[in-house]
Design a protein around this motif. Structure first.
Motif, PDB file in Angstrom:
ATOM      1  N   PRO A 224       0.598 -12.336   6.707  1.00 59.53           N
ATOM      2  CA  PRO A 224       2.085 -10.634   7.746  1.00 59.53           C
ATOM      3  C   PRO A 224       3.019 -10.898   7.112  1.00 59.53           C
ATOM      4  CG  PRO A 224       1.196 -12.438   8.669  1.00 59.53           C
ATOM      5  CD  PRO A 224       0.422 -13.039   7.943  1.00 59.53           C
ATOM      6  N   ASP A 225       3.140 -12.371   5.912  1.00 59.93           N
ATOM      7  CA  ASP A 225       4.578 -12.725   5.801  1.00 59.93           C
ATOM      8  C   ASP A 225       4.861 -11.155   4.218  1.00 59.93           C
ATOM      9  OD1 ASP A 225       4.631 -14.708   7.216  1.00 59.93           O
ATOM     10  OD2 ASP A 225       3.974 -16.120   5.912  1.00 59.93           O
ATOM     11  N   ARG A 226       5.471  -9.906   5.033  1.00 57.87           N
ATOM     12  CA  ARG A 226       5.794  -8.810   3.875  1.00 57.87           C
ATOM     13  C   ARG A 226       6.639  -8.598   4.679  1.00 57.87           C
ATOM     14  NH1 ARG A 226       1.158  -6.113   2.363  1.00 57.87           N
ATOM     15  NH2 ARG A 226       0.405  -6.771   3.919  1.00 57.87           N
ATOM     16  N   THR A 227       7.142  -7.291   4.173  1.00 61.17           N
ATOM     17  CA  THR A 227       8.292  -6.495   4.660  1.00 61.17           C
ATOM     18  C   THR A 227       7.074  -5.423   4.611  1.00 61.17           C
ATOM     19  OG1 THR A 227      10.505  -7.148   3.640  1.00 61.17           O
ATOM     20  CG2 THR A 227      10.272  -5.636   5.143  1.00 61.17           C
ATOM     21  N   LEU A 228       6.722  -4.707   6.045  1.00 56.80           N
ATOM     22  CA  LEU A 228       6.080  -3.591   6.497  1.00 56.80           C
ATOM     23  C   LEU A 228       6.804  -2.557   6.709  1.00 56.80           C
ATOM     24  CD1 LEU A 228       2.633  -5.256   7.310  1.00 56.80           C
ATOM     25  CD2 LEU A 228       3.338  -5.085   5.330  1.00 56.80           C
ATOM     26  N   PHE A 229       6.216  -1.004   6.424  1.00 53.56           N
ATOM     27  CA  PHE A 229       7.097   0.524   6.820  1.00 53.56           C
ATOM     28  C   PHE A 229       6.510   0.925   7.545  1.00 53.56           C
ATOM     29  CE2 PHE A 229       9.803  -1.102   3.949  1.00 53.56           C
ATOM     30  CZ  PHE A 229      10.871  -1.440   3.804  1.00 53.56           C
ATOM     31  N   PHE A 230       6.598   1.637   8.869  1.00 54.92           N
ATOM     32  CA  PHE A 230       5.458   2.615   9.540  1.00 54.92           C
ATOM     33  C   PHE A 230       3.935   1.926  10.446  1.00 54.92           C
ATOM     34  CE2 PHE A 230       8.002   4.957   5.919  1.00 54.92           C
ATOM     35  CZ  PHE A 230       8.786   5.670   7.324  1.00 54.92           C
ATOM     36  N   GLY A 231       4.753   1.256  10.741  1.00 51.22           N
ATOM     37  CA  GLY A 231       3.365   0.379  11.108  1.00 51.22           C
ATOM     38  C   GLY A 231       2.487  -0.279  10.353  1.00 51.22           C
ATOM     39  N   GLY A 232       2.876   0.116   9.465  1.00 58.24           N
ATOM     40  CA  GLY A 232       2.228  -1.491   8.210  1.00 58.24           C
ATOM     41  C   GLY A 232       1.966  -0.513   6.912  1.00 58.24           C
ATOM     42  N   ALA A 233       2.046   0.576   7.412  1.00 57.87           N
ATOM     43  CA  ALA A 233       0.953   2.103   6.786  1.00 57.87           C
ATOM     44  C   ALA A 233       1.890   1.625   4.951  1.00 57.87           C
ATOM     45  CB  ALA A 233       1.906   3.376   6.581  1.00 57.87           C
ATOM     46  N   PHE A 234       2.652   1.026   4.137  1.00 55.03           N
ATOM     47  CA  PHE A 234       3.255   0.786   3.381  1.00 55.03           C
ATOM     48  C   PHE A 234       3.845  -0.725   3.611  1.00 55.03           C
ATOM     49  CE2 PHE A 234       6.298   4.024   3.918  1.00 55.03           C
ATOM     50  CZ  PHE A 234       7.151   3.663   3.120  1.00 55.03           C
ATOM     51  N   LEU A 236       7.156  -2.933   1.372  1.00 55.04           N
ATOM     52  CA  LEU A 236       8.475  -3.112   0.526  1.00 55.04           C
ATOM     53  C   LEU A 236       8.238  -3.984  -1.025  1.00 55.04           C
ATOM     54  CD1 LEU A 236      10.880  -3.562   0.329  1.00 55.04           C
ATOM     55  CD2 LEU A 236      11.735  -5.747   0.525  1.00 55.04           C
ATOM     56  N   MET A 237       7.151  -4.522  -1.154  1.00 56.63           N
ATOM     57  CA  MET A 237       6.538  -5.040  -2.680  1.00 56.63           C
ATOM     58  C   MET A 237       6.292  -3.694  -3.618  1.00 56.63           C
ATOM     59  SD  MET A 237       7.279  -7.978  -3.195  1.00 56.63           S
ATOM     60  CE  MET A 237       8.331  -7.401  -2.238  1.00 56.63           C
ATOM     61  N   GLN A 238       5.568  -2.599  -2.196  1.00 61.66           N
ATOM     62  CA  GLN A 238       4.688  -1.491  -2.642  1.00 61.66           C
ATOM     63  C   GLN A 238       6.039   0.174  -3.274  1.00 61.66           C
ATOM     64  OE1 GLN A 238       2.567  -0.690   0.681  1.00 61.66           O
ATOM     65  NE2 GLN A 238       0.281   0.026  -1.179  1.00 61.66           N
ATOM     66  N   VAL A 239       6.861  -0.334  -2.321  1.00 66.34           N
ATOM     67  CA  VAL A 239       8.481   0.528  -3.250  1.00 66.34           C
ATOM     68  C   VAL A 239       8.978  -0.335  -4.280  1.00 66.34           C
ATOM     69  CG1 VAL A 239      11.173   0.909  -2.126  1.00 66.34           C
ATOM     70  CG2 VAL A 239       9.341   0.841  -0.458  1.00 66.34           C
ATOM     71  N   VAL A 240       8.720  -1.746  -4.245  1.00 67.38           N
ATOM     72  CA  VAL A 240       9.439  -2.140  -5.860  1.00 67.38           C
ATOM     73  C   VAL A 240       8.612  -1.913  -7.029  1.00 67.38           C
ATOM     74  CG1 VAL A 240      10.218  -4.332  -6.592  1.00 67.38           C
ATOM     75  CG2 VAL A 240      10.903  -3.592  -4.170  1.00 67.38           C
ATOM     76  N   SER A 241       7.491  -1.673  -6.236  1.00 64.01           N
ATOM     77  CA  SER A 241       6.282  -1.218  -7.637  1.00 64.01           C
ATOM     78  C   SER A 241       6.478   0.106  -8.056  1.00 64.01           C
ATOM     79  CB  SER A 241       5.155  -1.268  -7.116  1.00 64.01           C
ATOM     80  OG  SER A 241       4.760  -3.084  -6.656  1.00 64.01           O
ATOM     81  N   ILE A 242       6.082   1.140  -7.282  1.00 70.15           N
ATOM     82  CA  ILE A 242       7.183   2.399  -7.822  1.00 70.15           C
ATOM     83  C   ILE A 242       8.173   2.465  -8.662  1.00 70.15           C
ATOM     84  CG2 ILE A 242       8.383   4.539  -7.010  1.00 70.15           C
ATOM     85  CD1 ILE A 242       6.340   4.198  -4.294  1.00 70.15           C
ATOM     86  N   ALA A 243       9.302   1.893  -7.968  1.00 73.96           N
ATOM     87  CA  ALA A 243      10.177   1.957  -9.567  1.00 73.96           C
ATOM     88  C   ALA A 243       9.989   1.012 -10.435  1.00 73.96           C
ATOM     89  CB  ALA A 243      11.558   0.257  -8.126  1.00 73.96           C
ATOM     90  N   MET A 244       9.061   0.250 -10.792  1.00 66.33           N
ATOM     91  CA  MET A 244       8.493  -0.299 -11.838  1.00 66.33           C
ATOM     92  C   MET A 244       8.207   0.149 -13.217  1.00 66.33           C
ATOM     93  SD  MET A 244       7.571  -4.120 -10.508  1.00 66.33           S
ATOM     94  CE  MET A 244       7.385  -5.299 -12.786  1.00 66.33           C
ATOM     95  N   ILE A 245       7.433   1.236 -11.997  1.00 62.61           N
ATOM     96  CA  ILE A 245       6.827   2.593 -13.042  1.00 62.61           C
ATOM     97  C   ILE A 245       7.336   3.019 -13.250  1.00 62.61           C
ATOM     98  CG2 ILE A 245       5.269   3.969 -12.269  1.00 62.61           C
ATOM     99  CD1 ILE A 245       3.396   2.188 -10.019  1.00 62.61           C
ATOM    100  N   LEU A 246       8.409   3.543 -12.300  1.00 66.54           N
ATOM    101  CA  LEU A 246       9.774   4.745 -13.036  1.00 66.54           C
ATOM    102  C   LEU A 246      10.043   3.943 -13.919  1.00 66.54           C
ATOM    103  CD1 LEU A 246      11.095   6.011  -9.352  1.00 66.54           C
ATOM    104  CD2 LEU A 246       9.110   7.500 -10.725  1.00 66.54           C
ATOM    105  N   LEU A 247      10.949   3.044 -14.025  1.00 65.91           N
ATOM    106  CA  LEU A 247      11.604   1.887 -15.634  1.00 65.91           C
ATOM    107  C   LEU A 247      10.491   1.762 -16.118  1.00 65.91           C
ATOM    108  CD1 LEU A 247      14.361   0.744 -15.938  1.00 65.91           C
ATOM    109  CD2 LEU A 247      13.202  -1.848 -14.496  1.00 65.91           C
ATOM    110  N   GLY A 248       9.690   1.382 -16.371  1.00 66.30           N
ATOM    111  CA  GLY A 248       8.441   1.416 -17.122  1.00 66.30           C
ATOM    112  C   GLY A 248       8.145   2.985 -18.249  1.00 66.30           C
ATOM    113  N   ALA A 249       8.052   3.365 -17.542  1.00 62.48           N
ATOM    114  CA  ALA A 249       8.047   5.171 -17.996  1.00 62.48           C
ATOM    115  C   ALA A 249       9.077   5.643 -18.111  1.00 62.48           C
ATOM    116  CB  ALA A 249       7.494   6.190 -16.572  1.00 62.48           C
ATOM    117  N   TRP A 250      10.332   5.770 -17.739  1.00 63.70           N
ATOM    118  CA  TRP A 250      11.973   6.459 -18.324  1.00 63.70           C
ATOM    119  C   TRP A 250      11.895   5.219 -19.910  1.00 63.70           C
ATOM    120  CZ3 TRP A 250      15.975   2.775 -19.220  1.00 63.70           C
ATOM    121  CH2 TRP A 250      17.744   4.311 -19.400  1.00 63.70           C
ATOM    122  N   LEU A 251      11.365   4.025 -19.990  1.00 64.35           N
ATOM    123  CA  LEU A 251      11.913   2.918 -21.639  1.00 64.35           C
ATOM    124  C   LEU A 251      10.579   3.504 -21.675  1.00 64.35           C
ATOM    125  CD1 LEU A 251      11.993  -0.632 -19.711  1.00 64.35           C
ATOM    126  CD2 LEU A 251      13.782   0.491 -21.000  1.00 64.35           C
TER     127      LEU A 251
END
Length: 266
Positions: A224-234, A236-251
């Motif tokens: 439970p020690d994670r920041t969850l959104f929309f009732g636990g659907a996803f 914060l780590m997944q939001v950061v994961s998307i940012a990492m993927i976008l940055l990696g693709a851009w590089l």
């Protein structure tokens, strides 16, 4: 699971701490080795690596506190508890702290940032793979309940007391999922390092690999020690994961077009 490795008098030596420290040292050793390949000063890479580790621990704990600020506001004494001291914090917080120090260091020392990040990025998944074995031993970062045949049950009362590990439930071994995935990332990055065609390629690949890996594994996490959104659907780590993927693709997109692989200056 084996949360306490051994005891020295009244002091417990925890398996997680030993494995995390081992992973860090092995990761730094590999980065120092990789520095020679990239034309960088191995001693500078090692020293910067130590600074990055210290910053990573600090920011990882700050991220952990921010993610559960409501709890620590109600229980400020836990900020100075043994559990907080032993906690490794959040991985993404650690990555952010390490990158901030690397950015400032390379800017002031006029060193090539992408080449330095290339030197470190294979060692990061190697060290993280070892550290996640420590998570499994400690019982933290556990998965959701499962009926799959490789589900695991934790039984340590000490782990339950320290980190709240569910006892007797069959759970996804998410710690082992991530350890195995990180070791595969390490193998992929070693393979790519011998075929590198532009600066930043290894770092960009690491961002893509870890972003996809962590984003998927988060769906199986049950702690439970994670920041969850929309009732636990996803998370914060997944939001950061998307940012990492976008940055990696851009590089990849911007650097590959330039084919930049001149010798680094150190």
């Amino acid at each position: 699971m084996f949360p306490i490795l051994f005891q020295i008098g009244p002091v417990n030596i925890y398996t997680y701490g030993v494995l995390a420290a081992t992973g860090i040292l092995i990761g730094l050793w590999y980065a120092r080795h990789q520095a020679r390949v990239l034309g960088l000063d191995p001693d500078r890479v090692w020293n910067l690596g130590v600074y990055m580790v210290l910053a990573a621990f600090l920011v990882a704990k700050l991220w952990l506190i921010a993610a559960d600020f409501g709890y620590y506001r109600e229980h400020p004494g836990d900020l100075f508890s043994l559990a907080m001291l032993q906690s490794g914090g959040t991985f993404y917080g650690g990555v952010l702290g390490a990158l901030l120090v690397a950015g400032f260091y390379t800017w002031f020392a006029k060193l090539p940032l992408l080449s330095l990040l290339d030197a470190y990025c294979a060692g990061v998944p190697l060290g993280h793979a070892i550290g996640r074995l420590g998570c499994y031993a400690a019982g933290c970062c556990w998965g959701k309940p499962t009926t799959l045949p490789w589900g695991v049950q934790f039984s340590s009362i000490e782990a339950s007391r320290l980190v709240g590990t569910p006892i007797g439930s069959t759970l996804h071994p998410t710690q082992l999922y991530e350890s195995a995935a990180e070791f595969m990332n390490f193998i992929i990055l070693i393979w790519l390092a011998r075929r590198q065609s532009f600066r930043g390629q290894l770092f960009a690949t690491f961002l893509l690999l870890y972003g996809f890996e962590r984003g998927i594994i988060e769906f199986f996490r049950g702690d439970p020690d994670r920041t969850l959104f929309f009732g636990g659907a996803f998370s914060l780590m997944q939001v950061v994961s998307i940012a990492m993927i976008l940055l990696g693709a851009w590089l990849w997109w911007t650097r590959a077009k330039r084919q930049v692989l001149a010798p680094a200056q150190s």
